[in-house]
Scaffold this motif. Structure first.
Motif: not given
Length: 656
Positions: A363, A386, A391-392
């Protein structure tokens, strides 16, 4: 932002000298107290555009608390509900449960969050309370700086520097519920560049009673030892090394299901927990007035109980840089890496396809505080995560503040997420079993299945705050909020099916989905009034209205509406009757919890402290003194339903 004058006054006292009378400071000095949880850098409470409340060492001592969870009762907007001797359900602004997962808790920057269920094991969050400098409670999202799970709040427990805890300290506690407890600490280093301390703490607390008068089997024994070293390596470099080792054993009653008659049995469950952690923090001031902070920790935990056995290793590396002032901009940024691995020994109750789970988190965050005009400041920033499950992720935040003479107002909008836990995504949990249906010979089971499609829960929160020092002796802090939730965890039953091959049981499967949405509205008010040099009053009130909308047939979609009190209040009095005699009283009101059939209750605590000598103090403390017992969280039919009764104990503290 919310704070109280007495809290800040106590903070300054604790920093200056452990024996300083917390009524020695003026209200003006209170506003300069520093907090770090709002912006990840030191700023005064007055400057922080958030709903923040500070509990100091002096507050905890005067309240007579013996644990961190009990200390949190002092804060507005925080629901602290004791389950039994060693268990608490704690949340900020609602959504409380024994596995509450929308609150981030840190100890000197080390996260106590457990990825197994995205929550906190409160029975192992402990330290010598005399070594705690303050507990900062930020109500509302803090995810733009602290990351996922800081959905409704952040609790940051900050211990004192070693230079503030020099010499010996010994404390013993004994009473009816607090059967025995001892804390011993020694600090040294004096005026040298390096100071250190070590401490040990052990206690034994007796089991409570069930509402029907039986033994709830929750007796609790624990010990903990630790150290902290602070070194001024040079004019520009500071180093902190600290660590803990601990062990805890407690018990509880549990209903255990099986596929054979009688299908459910009530058993006593022993919970054994142990662990160790080591944290290193290096701070370097650059030649151009920037500040670089590098922090890393290793955390080892082990937990054995009837439902599962878990061994977890967590490594965390966090780098933050406070840029030099760039005109009207004050920018901080940072990156973080966390690795977590656990080995699970499955049981017939909880199991997964794999016994080893590994996860990584990468992060970064950036924040800019912009001075728009002498009285106006805007703070914008975001966290970027992430993770292996979703995921993101992006969690932004914006805060606008205006400062006038003895008053400040602020407004904010924040987005925060609660990431899926291992229990959400990967585990099969046997919830219940029962006899066959009519016309069937197969028993019935209800299981929560792994839900790999479960995504992050989301909140978008709007806040308004106003703080004012009305007179030199009276301070006020108000915060209002509106939160919109989406994708909340929803237990959704599926069609019954035959279990195993050949069929051995009928399975009613349940999966976790993101099908519930809703909103919460509320506010908190704090008034702090210092009547004279020896008498202070503080009042806190919290209001909360949660409205959720889940799909028909879902099991828990709207449960949170009735598990958080609509109204909470506390009134505290602090009176130094003489130079040696102090009297503290507190009354807490907690509204009903309809989902758990808990009626509203009033709890009254009383402390009488007397300084036998300049170095020896005796406290006599009563908790819940006017009520025989009440339930605070569990439902009447729960195996763990406990009656929270009256507690009376004495505490002797020696500071030679």
């Amino acid at each position: 932002m919310v704070f109280t004058a007495s809290a800040l006054l106590g903070a300054q006292a604790a920093l200056a000298d452990e024996t300083v009378d917390p009524f020695a400071l003026t209200p003006e000095q209170l506003f300069s107290a520093e907090v770090i949880s709002v912006s990840r850098s030191a700023e005064s409470v007055w400057e922080s555009p958030a709903a923040v409340f500070v509990i100091t060492a002096a507050d905890m001592e005067r309240a007579g608390v013996t644990s961190i969870p009990e200390a949190l009762r002092l804060a507005p907007g925080v629901q602290v509900a004791r389950i039994n001797t060693s268990g608490w359900a704690i949340s900020v602004r609602g959504f409380n449960s024994a596995l509450a997962n929308k609150l981030l808790v840190l100890v000197d920057g080390r996260e106590t969050y457990d990825p197994l269920f995205s929550g906190v094991y409160w029975d192992v969050q402990d330290t010598a309370l005399e070594d705690i400098d303050r507990i900062e409670i930020v109500r509302g999202p803090g995810a733009s700086l602290w990351g996922a799970n800081a959905v409704n709040g952040v609790i940051n427990i900050i211990t004192r520097r070693a230079e503030d805890t020099q010499g010996w300290l010994a404390s013993v506690v004994s009473g009816n519920a607090e059967e025995a407890g001892v804390t011993l600490r020694y600090g040294a280093g004096g005026d040298a560049a390096t100071q250190w301390r070590v401490f040990g703490r052990a206690y034994e607390r007796g089991a409570g009673e069930t509402p029907s008068g039986g033994d709830d089997n929750s007796d609790w024994r624990a010990w903990r030892g630790g150290f902290r070293v602070d070194s001024e390596m040079s004019a520009d470099d500071r180093l902190t090394v600290q660590g803990d080792i601990y062990q805890s054993e407690t018990g509880q009653l549990r209903l255990v299901s099986s596929l054979t008659a009688p299908f459910t049995a009530l058993e006593r469950e022993t919970i054994e927990a142990e662990g160790a952690n080591l944290l290193v923090r290096w701070t370097h001031e650059t030649d151009n007035d920037g500040v670089l902070t590098v922090q890393s920790y290793l955390d080892l935990t082990a937990r054995d109980q009837r439902t599962l056995s878990d061994r977890r290793t967590t490594f965390d590396l966090d780098v933050q840089y406070d840029f030099p002032s760039l005109g009207s901009h004050e920018i901080i940024a940072g990156v973080r890496y966390r690795y977590s691995s656990d080995d699970i020994t499955p049981t017939e109750i909880i199991r997964s396809e794999t016994t080893t789970h590994r996860s990584e988190l990468l992060s970064a965050f950036v924040q800019d505080q912009i001075t728009l005009a002498p009285a106006w400041r805007l703070t914008v920033g975001s966290k970027f995560d992430q993770n292996d499950y979703t995921g993101f992720e992006v969690q932004p935040n914006a805060r606008l503040q205006w400062s006038g003479e003895r008053q400040m107002a602020w407004a904010s909008v924040s987005r925060a997420l609660r990431s899926p836990s291992e229990l959400d995504r990967e585990f099969d949990i046997l919830l219940a079993a029962g006899p066959p249906f009519p016309m069937s010979t197969l028993p019935l089971t209800i299981e929560l299945l792994p839900s790999p499609e479960f995504e992050s829960e989301e909140v978008l929160t709007y806040e308004l705050g106003y703080r004012r020092q009305i007179t030199r002796a009276l301070a006020m802090d108000v915060a209002l909020f509106h939160s919109e939730y989406d994708g909340l965890a929803t237990l959704t039953p599926l069609a019954p099916q035959l279990g195993s091959d050949p069929p051995r049981f009928i399975l009613i499967p349940i999966v976790t989905t993101n099908d519930t949405r809703g909103e919460a509205n509320g506010g908190e008010v704090v008034l702090d009034w210092r009547l004279n040099e020896s008498l202070g009053l503080s009042f806190a009130y919290s209001s909360l209205d949660i409205s959720l909308d889940g799909p028909p047939g879902a099991i828990n979609a709207e449960l949170a509406e009735g598990q958080s009190p609509a109204n909470q209040a506390n009134l505290r009095l602090q009176w130094d009757a003489t130079d040696r005699l102090a009297v503290d009283a507190a009354v807490y009101y907690v509204d009903e919890l309809p989902a758990l059939a808990i009626e509203s209750y009033v709890r009254a605590d009383l402390r009488i402290g007397y300084r036998l000598t300049d170095r020896l103090q005796l406290d006599v403390i009563g908790q819940n003194v006017f009520d025989d017992w009440h339930r605070e969280f569990t439902a009447p039919g729960d195996a763990n339903a406990a009656a929270i009764g009256r507690s009376v104990f004495g505490r002797l503290t020696w500071r030679p």
